[in-house]
Scaffold this motif. Structure first.
Motif, PDB file in Angstrom:
ATOM      1  N   VAL A 116      25.175   0.320 -15.627  1.00  0.00           N
ATOM      2  CA  VAL A 116      24.094   0.605 -16.566  1.00  0.00           C
ATOM      3  C   VAL A 116      23.085  -0.547 -16.590  1.00  0.00           C
ATOM      4  O   VAL A 116      21.862  -0.328 -16.614  1.00  0.00           O
ATOM      5  N   ARG A 117      23.581  -1.776 -16.547  1.00  0.00           N
ATOM      6  CA  ARG A 117      22.669  -2.926 -16.522  1.00  0.00           C
ATOM      7  C   ARG A 117      21.823  -2.926 -15.252  1.00  0.00           C
ATOM      8  O   ARG A 117      20.622  -3.222 -15.286  1.00  0.00           O
ATOM      9  N   MET A 118      22.438  -2.585 -14.143  1.00  0.00           N
ATOM     10  CA  MET A 118      21.697  -2.562 -12.885  1.00  0.00           C
ATOM     11  C   MET A 118      20.614  -1.487 -12.919  1.00  0.00           C
ATOM     12  O   MET A 118      19.503  -1.689 -12.397  1.00  0.00           O
ATOM     13  N   GLU A 119      20.935  -0.336 -13.545  1.00  0.00           N
ATOM     14  CA  GLU A 119      19.925   0.714 -13.643  1.00  0.00           C
ATOM     15  C   GLU A 119      18.742   0.243 -14.484  1.00  0.00           C
ATOM     16  O   GLU A 119      17.576   0.511 -14.144  1.00  0.00           O
ATOM     17  N   GLY A 120      19.013  -0.472 -15.587  1.00  0.00           N
ATOM     18  CA  GLY A 120      17.921  -1.005 -16.396  1.00  0.00           C
ATOM     19  C   GLY A 120      17.081  -2.015 -15.643  1.00  0.00           C
ATOM     20  O   GLY A 120      15.845  -2.014 -15.749  1.00  0.00           O
ATOM     21  N   HIS A 121      17.748  -2.872 -14.861  1.00  0.00           N
ATOM     22  CA  HIS A 121      17.024  -3.859 -14.048  1.00  0.00           C
ATOM     23  C   HIS A 121      16.163  -3.152 -13.002  1.00  0.00           C
ATOM     24  O   HIS A 121      15.017  -3.529 -12.753  1.00  0.00           O
ATOM     25  N   ALA A 122      16.721  -2.107 -12.404  1.00  0.00           N
ATOM     26  CA  ALA A 122      15.957  -1.346 -11.409  1.00  0.00           C
ATOM     27  C   ALA A 122      14.727  -0.695 -12.029  1.00  0.00           C
ATOM     28  O   ALA A 122      13.671  -0.601 -11.389  1.00  0.00           O
ATOM     29  N   ASP A 123      14.833  -0.241 -13.272  1.00  0.00           N
ATOM     30  CA  ASP A 123      13.674   0.338 -13.957  1.00  0.00           C
ATOM     31  C   ASP A 123      12.553  -0.687 -14.090  1.00  0.00           C
ATOM     32  O   ASP A 123      11.370  -0.369 -13.886  1.00  0.00           O
ATOM     33  N   ASP A 124      12.924  -1.921 -14.433  1.00  0.00           N
ATOM     34  CA  ASP A 124      11.914  -2.979 -14.568  1.00  0.00           C
ATOM     35  C   ASP A 124      11.240  -3.261 -13.218  1.00  0.00           C
ATOM     36  O   ASP A 124      10.013  -3.437 -13.145  1.00  0.00           O
ATOM     37  N   ILE A 125      12.063  -3.319 -12.169  1.00  0.00           N
ATOM     38  CA  ILE A 125      11.510  -3.581 -10.841  1.00  0.00           C
ATOM     39  C   ILE A 125      10.621  -2.420 -10.401  1.00  0.00           C
ATOM     40  O   ILE A 125       9.551  -2.626  -9.794  1.00  0.00           O
ATOM     41  N   HIS A 126      11.047  -1.208 -10.714  1.00  0.00           N
ATOM     42  CA  HIS A 126      10.261  -0.020 -10.382  1.00  0.00           C
ATOM     43  C   HIS A 126       8.887  -0.095 -11.038  1.00  0.00           C
ATOM     44  O   HIS A 126       7.854   0.160 -10.387  1.00  0.00           O
ATOM     45  N   ALA A 127       8.846  -0.443 -12.314  1.00  0.00           N
ATOM     46  CA  ALA A 127       7.564  -0.538 -13.020  1.00  0.00           C
ATOM     47  C   ALA A 127       6.681  -1.622 -12.405  1.00  0.00           C
ATOM     48  O   ALA A 127       5.475  -1.422 -12.209  1.00  0.00           O
ATOM     49  N   THR A 151      -8.509   1.290  -3.071  1.00  0.00           N
ATOM     50  CA  THR A 151      -8.956   1.205  -1.683  1.00  0.00           C
ATOM     51  C   THR A 151      -8.192   2.116  -0.719  1.00  0.00           C
ATOM     52  O   THR A 151      -8.713   2.504   0.324  1.00  0.00           O
ATOM     53  N   ASP A 152      -6.947   2.448  -1.056  1.00  0.00           N
ATOM     54  CA  ASP A 152      -6.123   3.262  -0.150  1.00  0.00           C
ATOM     55  C   ASP A 152      -5.232   4.166  -0.999  1.00  0.00           C
ATOM     56  O   ASP A 152      -4.045   3.911  -1.177  1.00  0.00           O
ATOM     57  N   THR A 153      -5.844   5.235  -1.488  1.00  0.00           N
ATOM     58  CA  THR A 153      -5.127   6.125  -2.397  1.00  0.00           C
ATOM     59  C   THR A 153      -3.900   6.739  -1.743  1.00  0.00           C
ATOM     60  O   THR A 153      -2.844   6.898  -2.387  1.00  0.00           O
ATOM     61  N   LEU A 154      -3.997   7.097  -0.462  1.00  0.00           N
ATOM     62  CA  LEU A 154      -2.865   7.705   0.230  1.00  0.00           C
ATOM     63  C   LEU A 154      -1.680   6.744   0.273  1.00  0.00           C
ATOM     64  O   LEU A 154      -0.533   7.153   0.047  1.00  0.00           O
ATOM     65  N   ARG A 155      -1.950   5.486   0.536  1.00  0.00           N
ATOM     66  CA  ARG A 155      -0.874   4.495   0.571  1.00  0.00           C
ATOM     67  C   ARG A 155      -0.205   4.392  -0.798  1.00  0.00           C
ATOM     68  O   ARG A 155       1.024   4.316  -0.896  1.00  0.00           O
ATOM     69  N   PHE A 156      -0.994   4.420  -1.855  1.00  0.00           N
ATOM     70  CA  PHE A 156      -0.430   4.353  -3.205  1.00  0.00           C
ATOM     71  C   PHE A 156       0.459   5.563  -3.476  1.00  0.00           C
ATOM     72  O   PHE A 156       1.559   5.430  -4.020  1.00  0.00           O
ATOM     73  N   VAL A 157      -0.005   6.745  -3.085  1.00  0.00           N
ATOM     74  CA  VAL A 157       0.775   7.969  -3.319  1.00  0.00           C
ATOM     75  C   VAL A 157       2.097   7.914  -2.557  1.00  0.00           C
ATOM     76  O   VAL A 157       3.153   8.296  -3.082  1.00  0.00           O
ATOM     77  N   VAL A 158       2.059   7.427  -1.323  1.00  0.00           N
ATOM     78  CA  VAL A 158       3.274   7.328  -0.514  1.00  0.00           C
ATOM     79  C   VAL A 158       4.261   6.352  -1.136  1.00  0.00           C
ATOM     80  O   VAL A 158       5.463   6.635  -1.261  1.00  0.00           O
ATOM     81  N   GLU A 159       3.776   5.179  -1.551  1.00  0.00           N
ATOM     82  CA  GLU A 159       4.667   4.199  -2.155  1.00  0.00           C
ATOM     83  C   GLU A 159       5.239   4.714  -3.470  1.00  0.00           C
ATOM     84  O   GLU A 159       6.413   4.477  -3.779  1.00  0.00           O
ATOM     85  N   ARG A 160       4.419   5.427  -4.232  1.00  0.00           N
ATOM     86  CA  ARG A 160       4.924   5.998  -5.482  1.00  0.00           C
ATOM     87  C   ARG A 160       6.046   6.991  -5.203  1.00  0.00           C
ATOM     88  O   ARG A 160       7.033   7.055  -5.945  1.00  0.00           O
ATOM     89  N   GLU A 161       5.907   7.763  -4.129  1.00  0.00           N
ATOM     90  CA  GLU A 161       6.942   8.727  -3.747  1.00  0.00           C
ATOM     91  C   GLU A 161       8.252   8.020  -3.414  1.00  0.00           C
ATOM     92  O   GLU A 161       9.338   8.438  -3.833  1.00  0.00           O
ATOM     93  N   ILE A 162       8.165   6.938  -2.664  1.00  0.00           N
ATOM     94  CA  ILE A 162       9.372   6.192  -2.304  1.00  0.00           C
ATOM     95  C   ILE A 162      10.007   5.575  -3.544  1.00  0.00           C
ATOM     96  O   ILE A 162      11.235   5.629  -3.728  1.00  0.00           O
ATOM     97  N   TYR A 163       9.182   4.975  -4.403  1.00  0.00           N
ATOM     98  CA  TYR A 163       9.717   4.407  -5.639  1.00  0.00           C
ATOM     99  C   TYR A 163      10.423   5.465  -6.481  1.00  0.00           C
ATOM    100  O   TYR A 163      11.454   5.203  -7.114  1.00  0.00           O
ATOM    101  N   LYS A 164       9.868   6.675  -6.492  1.00  0.00           N
ATOM    102  CA  LYS A 164      10.469   7.750  -7.279  1.00  0.00           C
ATOM    103  C   LYS A 164      11.900   8.023  -6.821  1.00  0.00           C
ATOM    104  O   LYS A 164      12.813   8.144  -7.648  1.00  0.00           O
ATOM    105  N   HIS A 165      12.096   8.086  -5.518  1.00  0.00           N
ATOM    106  CA  HIS A 165      13.445   8.351  -5.006  1.00  0.00           C
ATOM    107  C   HIS A 165      14.378   7.175  -5.252  1.00  0.00           C
ATOM    108  O   HIS A 165      15.554   7.372  -5.593  1.00  0.00           O
ATOM    109  N   LEU A 166      13.870   5.960  -5.091  1.00  0.00           N
ATOM    110  CA  LEU A 166      14.711   4.791  -5.351  1.00  0.00           C
ATOM    111  C   LEU A 166      15.152   4.765  -6.810  1.00  0.00           C
ATOM    112  O   LEU A 166      16.316   4.447  -7.117  1.00  0.00           O
TER     113      LEU A 166
END
Length: 352
Positions: A291-302, A315-330
């Motif tokens: 549970v602590r690791m999940e909370g830490h991961a939330d902070d890193i995700h943000a 400057t690169d909206t597509l890159r932002f969308v792609v990274e957001r997608e990866i963060y979502k799965h992580l």
């Protein structure tokens, strides 16, 4: 039967290798037998069978390899051959050869060469047909359903947790970038398939088992939560492959490291479920850590999303969308590990 040693681990194996372009499989097998074992002879183009094993690549990925086995009637043992200095060759009886190899599928394939084993298999098949054609089969199945059974749930939990750990480690290597990325992504996908098979076996066993170590709902919920972790690993690997991402923000690699640790904590917890009353305190410690690791991961995700928005949002909206997608799965992976922790806590509360 002749076996040779592998070059790296020195375990006993059969000669094998890759099939070249435009080369028939049995011709390639004969070539490998000569190069690796110094053997020549008549090779049958029809394979005896096949087996699977994991091969460690130079990148560090451990990928599944399918091997077709062809029979070679040896007519000539060369005194010198290409890989003589790198391998040992030795003749074994079939029984000893089966014991010498590590791969379970290859072991069973070798045993099937024996005339006695073939007769046993034939006898089993005949008995099965007789049972199907009479009332004996249905009566025996009815009687079996009355017998108390506990199933092998603990072994399956532990096997699934190990599979999740291997998938997490492959995904961590994937997020490190480098030329072996496609192999690491493939390993994640293969591990997910392995985990699916274990999950399916658990669900089938629950339906067939008279006595279960925990409530049936707890068993299915726990294996479901564990399977969600590697499902999201596969989703992350697919997204990385689809968008051809090769460089990763430090927050992504940090989240991947947390995921590996969470998988290892889960793997440590599984054997403790065999005696919940005795191991309840330790199980609670492990779930609190998840549970602590999940909370830490939330902070890193943000923090990672904030960095991505700052670096690429304008400057690169597509890159932002792609990274957001990866963060979502992580993030979903770490959320699933928290769900695993909650399921374990529920078991501890009910049975400690």
């Amino acid at each position: 039967m002749l076996l040779i040693t592998s070059r790296s681990t020195r375990r006993w194996v059969v000669p094998k290798g890759n099939i070249g372009s435009g080369v028939a499989p049995h011709v390639a097998a004969a070539r490998e037998a000569e190069e690796e074992a110094g053997l020549r002879g008549a090779i049958c183009p029809t394979p005896l069978g096949s087996y699977r094993y994991r091969k460690r690549r130079g990148s560090g990925a451990s990928l599944m390899v399918d091997v077709d086995v062809f029979p070679l009637a040896v007519t000539d043992e060369l005194a010198g051959w290409k890989e003589q200095s790198e391998r040992e060759r030795r003749w074994f009886s079939l029984a000893d050869a089966a014991e010498a190899v590590d791969e379970p599928d290859l072991r069973e394939l070798i045993r099937s060469f024996s005339a006695s084993e073939f007769k046993v298999a034939t006898r089993r098949t005949m008995l099965g047909r007789v049972a199907q054609g009479s009332k004996v089969g249905s009566m025996f199945s009815w009687f079996q359903r009355l017998l108390p059974r506990t199933g092998n749930f603990f072994e399956m939990f532990e096997a699934h947790a190990l599979t999740v750990t291997m998938g997490a480690e492959a995904m961590c290597r994937l997020l490190q970038g480098g030329p072996g990325a496609h192999e690491h992504a493939r390993e994640v996908i293969e591990r997910e398939h392995d985990a699916d098979n274990i999950t399916r076996e658990v669900l089938q066993t629950v339906r067939k088992t008279f006595l279960t170590p925990f409530d049936r709902g707890a068993i299915t919920s726990l294996i479901g939560a564990m399977d969600d972790t590697i499902d999201e690993m596969q989703a992350a690997a697919n997204a990385i492959s689809l968008y051809e991402v090769s460089t990763f923000a430090p927050e992504m690699t940090d989240m991947a490291a947390i995921i590996v640790d969470a998988a290892r904590v889960t793997a440590e917890a599984m054997p403790l479920l065999r005696n919940v009353a005795q191991n309840g305190a330790r199980l609670h410690e492990l779930t609190e850590r998840l549970v602590r690791m999940e909370g830490h991961a939330d902070d890193i995700h943000a923090a990672g999303l904030k960095r991505a928005l700052h670096d690429h949002g304008a400057t690169d909206t597509l890159r932002f969308v792609v990274e957001r997608e990866i963060y979502k799965h992580l993030e979903r992976i770490t959320d699933a590990f928290e769900d695993v922790a909650n399921e374990i806590d529920g078991i501890v509360i009910d049975h400690s």
